[in-house]
Motif scaffolding. Structure first.
Motif, PDB file in Angstrom:
ATOM      1  N   CYS A   1       0.660  -0.894  -0.329  1.00  0.00           N
ATOM      2  CA  CYS A   1      -0.212  -0.142   0.223  1.00  0.00           C
ATOM      3  C   CYS A   1       0.991   1.125  -0.195  1.00  0.00           C
ATOM      4  CB  CYS A   1      -0.697  -0.066   1.304  1.00  0.00           C
ATOM      5  SG  CYS A   1      -2.616  -1.428   0.951  1.00  0.00           S
ATOM      6  N   SER A   2       2.067   0.932   1.116  1.00  0.00           N
ATOM      7  CA  SER A   2       2.998   2.172   1.328  1.00  0.00           C
ATOM      8  C   SER A   2       3.850   2.543  -0.270  1.00  0.00           C
ATOM      9  CB  SER A   2       4.084   1.878   2.349  1.00  0.00           C
ATOM     10  OG  SER A   2       3.364   2.175   3.082  1.00  0.00           O
ATOM     11  N   THR A   3       3.896   1.659  -1.155  1.00  0.00           N
ATOM     12  CA  THR A   3       4.643   1.659  -2.183  1.00  0.00           C
ATOM     13  C   THR A   3       4.070   1.739  -3.422  1.00  0.00           C
ATOM     14  OG1 THR A   3       6.766  -0.486  -1.703  1.00  0.00           O
ATOM     15  CG2 THR A   3       5.677   0.204  -4.165  1.00  0.00           C
ATOM     16  N   ILE A   4       2.712   1.522  -3.107  1.00  0.00           N
ATOM     17  CA  ILE A   4       1.649   1.803  -4.749  1.00  0.00           C
ATOM     18  C   ILE A   4       1.112   3.480  -4.276  1.00  0.00           C
ATOM     19  CG2 ILE A   4      -0.873   1.471  -5.150  1.00  0.00           C
ATOM     20  CD1 ILE A   4      -0.054  -1.283  -4.754  1.00  0.00           C
ATOM     21  N   ASN A   5       1.127   4.362  -3.432  1.00  0.00           N
ATOM     22  CA  ASN A   5       0.401   5.482  -2.626  1.00  0.00           C
ATOM     23  C   ASN A   5       1.983   6.385  -2.645  1.00  0.00           C
ATOM     24  OD1 ASN A   5      -2.382   5.435  -1.834  1.00  0.00           O
ATOM     25  ND2 ASN A   5      -1.933   4.260  -0.339  1.00  0.00           N
ATOM     26  N   ILE A   6       2.738   5.797  -2.497  1.00  0.00           N
ATOM     27  CA  ILE A   6       3.933   6.823  -2.499  1.00  0.00           C
ATOM     28  C   ILE A   6       4.682   6.974  -4.446  1.00  0.00           C
ATOM     29  CG2 ILE A   6       6.404   6.831  -2.993  1.00  0.00           C
ATOM     30  CD1 ILE A   6       6.215   5.894   0.342  1.00  0.00           C
ATOM     31  N   GLY A   7       4.091   5.385  -5.004  1.00  0.00           N
ATOM     32  CA  GLY A   7       4.646   6.053  -6.356  1.00  0.00           C
ATOM     33  C   GLY A   7       2.970   7.339  -7.195  1.00  0.00           C
ATOM     34  N   LEU A   8       1.830   7.311  -6.523  1.00  0.00           N
ATOM     35  CA  LEU A   8       0.561   7.554  -7.389  1.00  0.00           C
ATOM     36  C   LEU A   8       1.056   9.412  -6.431  1.00  0.00           C
ATOM     37  CD1 LEU A   8      -2.358   5.481  -6.484  1.00  0.00           C
ATOM     38  CD2 LEU A   8      -1.481   6.265  -8.494  1.00  0.00           C
TER      39      LEU A   8
ATOM     40  N   TYR B   1      -1.770  17.469   1.954  1.00  0.00           N
ATOM     41  CA  TYR B   1      -1.960  15.663   2.399  1.00  0.00           C
ATOM     42  C   TYR B   1      -2.213  14.838   2.611  1.00  0.00           C
ATOM     43  CZ  TYR B   1      -5.335  20.533   4.233  1.00  0.00           C
ATOM     44  OH  TYR B   1      -5.403  21.529   5.228  1.00  0.00           O
ATOM     45  N   TYR B   2      -2.322  14.304   1.000  1.00  0.00           N
ATOM     46  CA  TYR B   2      -2.400  13.212   0.367  1.00  0.00           C
ATOM     47  C   TYR B   2      -0.913  12.298   1.156  1.00  0.00           C
ATOM     48  CZ  TYR B   2      -2.246   8.863  -2.654  1.00  0.00           C
ATOM     49  OH  TYR B   2      -2.127   7.955  -3.450  1.00  0.00           O
ATOM     50  N   LYS B   3       0.331  12.885   1.002  1.00  0.00           N
ATOM     51  CA  LYS B   3       1.621  12.532   1.815  1.00  0.00           C
ATOM     52  C   LYS B   3       1.173  12.675   3.254  1.00  0.00           C
ATOM     53  CE  LYS B   3       4.479  15.733   1.745  1.00  0.00           C
ATOM     54  NZ  LYS B   3       6.105  16.227   1.760  1.00  0.00           N
ATOM     55  N   LEU B   4       0.489  13.570   3.978  1.00  0.00           N
ATOM     56  CA  LEU B   4      -0.099  13.143   5.466  1.00  0.00           C
ATOM     57  C   LEU B   4      -0.378  11.953   5.390  1.00  0.00           C
ATOM     58  CD1 LEU B   4      -0.430  16.808   7.194  1.00  0.00           C
ATOM     59  CD2 LEU B   4       1.328  14.606   8.005  1.00  0.00           C
ATOM     60  N   ALA B   5      -0.958  11.711   4.706  1.00  0.00           N
ATOM     61  CA  ALA B   5      -2.424  10.154   4.836  1.00  0.00           C
ATOM     62  C   ALA B   5      -0.655   9.247   4.458  1.00  0.00           C
ATOM     63  CB  ALA B   5      -3.521  10.515   3.453  1.00  0.00           C
ATOM     64  N   ILE B   6      -0.792   9.126   3.509  1.00  0.00           N
ATOM     65  CA  ILE B   6       0.122   8.153   3.361  1.00  0.00           C
ATOM     66  C   ILE B   6       1.513   7.697   4.320  1.00  0.00           C
ATOM     67  CG2 ILE B   6       2.361   7.523   2.051  1.00  0.00           C
ATOM     68  CD1 ILE B   6       1.151   9.098  -0.424  1.00  0.00           C
ATOM     69  N   LEU B   7       1.984   8.699   5.068  1.00  0.00           N
ATOM     70  CA  LEU B   7       2.720   8.604   6.444  1.00  0.00           C
ATOM     71  C   LEU B   7       2.291   7.957   7.423  1.00  0.00           C
ATOM     72  CD1 LEU B   7       4.786  11.770   6.184  1.00  0.00           C
ATOM     73  CD2 LEU B   7       5.889   9.759   5.838  1.00  0.00           C
ATOM     74  N   LEU B   8       0.380   8.728   7.471  1.00  0.00           N
ATOM     75  CA  LEU B   8      -0.387   8.271   9.078  1.00  0.00           C
ATOM     76  C   LEU B   8      -0.462   6.919   8.449  1.00  0.00           C
ATOM     77  CD1 LEU B   8      -2.250  11.482  10.341  1.00  0.00           C
ATOM     78  CD2 LEU B   8      -0.137  10.555  10.812  1.00  0.00           C
ATOM     79  N   PHE B   9      -1.236   7.071   7.655  1.00  0.00           N
ATOM     80  CA  PHE B   9      -2.152   5.168   7.707  1.00  0.00           C
ATOM     81  C   PHE B   9      -1.298   4.646   6.983  1.00  0.00           C
ATOM     82  CE2 PHE B   9      -5.309   8.719   7.651  1.00  0.00           C
ATOM     83  CZ  PHE B   9      -6.446   8.307   8.489  1.00  0.00           C
TER      84      PHE B   9
END
Length: 80
Positions: free
Chosen positions: A13-20, A60-68
């Motif tokens: 999930c982290s990898t995919i979201n950081i890619g996006l 906000y997207y970066k914060l959401a990736i970090l937190l979740f």
């Protein structure tokens, strides 16, 4: 589900979201004017306000990736 499965899930999930996130940032940097025209027409927001909205979205997207994604992944890696 065991801890290893959840850890793997959060890692992917982290990898995919950081890619996006990178793709979104690259699109905003490289195709700013076409995106601004498209989003301005689609949402009715003035083009002058869109850069602020883009910055807020990325923040906000970066914060959401970090937190979740990343924090739970790191915590599971520590306890596993």
């Amino acid at each position: 589900m065991n801890i290893a499965t959840i850890t793997a899930l959060l890692g992917w999930c982290s990898t995919i979201n950081i890619g996006l996130l990178f793709i979104s940032a690259a699109m905003i940097m490289l195709a700013r004017q076409p995106l601004m025209r498209l989003h301005s027409r689609a949402s009715g927001v003035d083009s002058a306000q869109l850069p602020g909205y883009y910055f807020s979205f990325l923040a906000y997207y970066k914060l959401a990736i970090l937190l979740f994604n990343l924090v739970p992944y790191i915590a599971l890696r520590i306890i596993a």
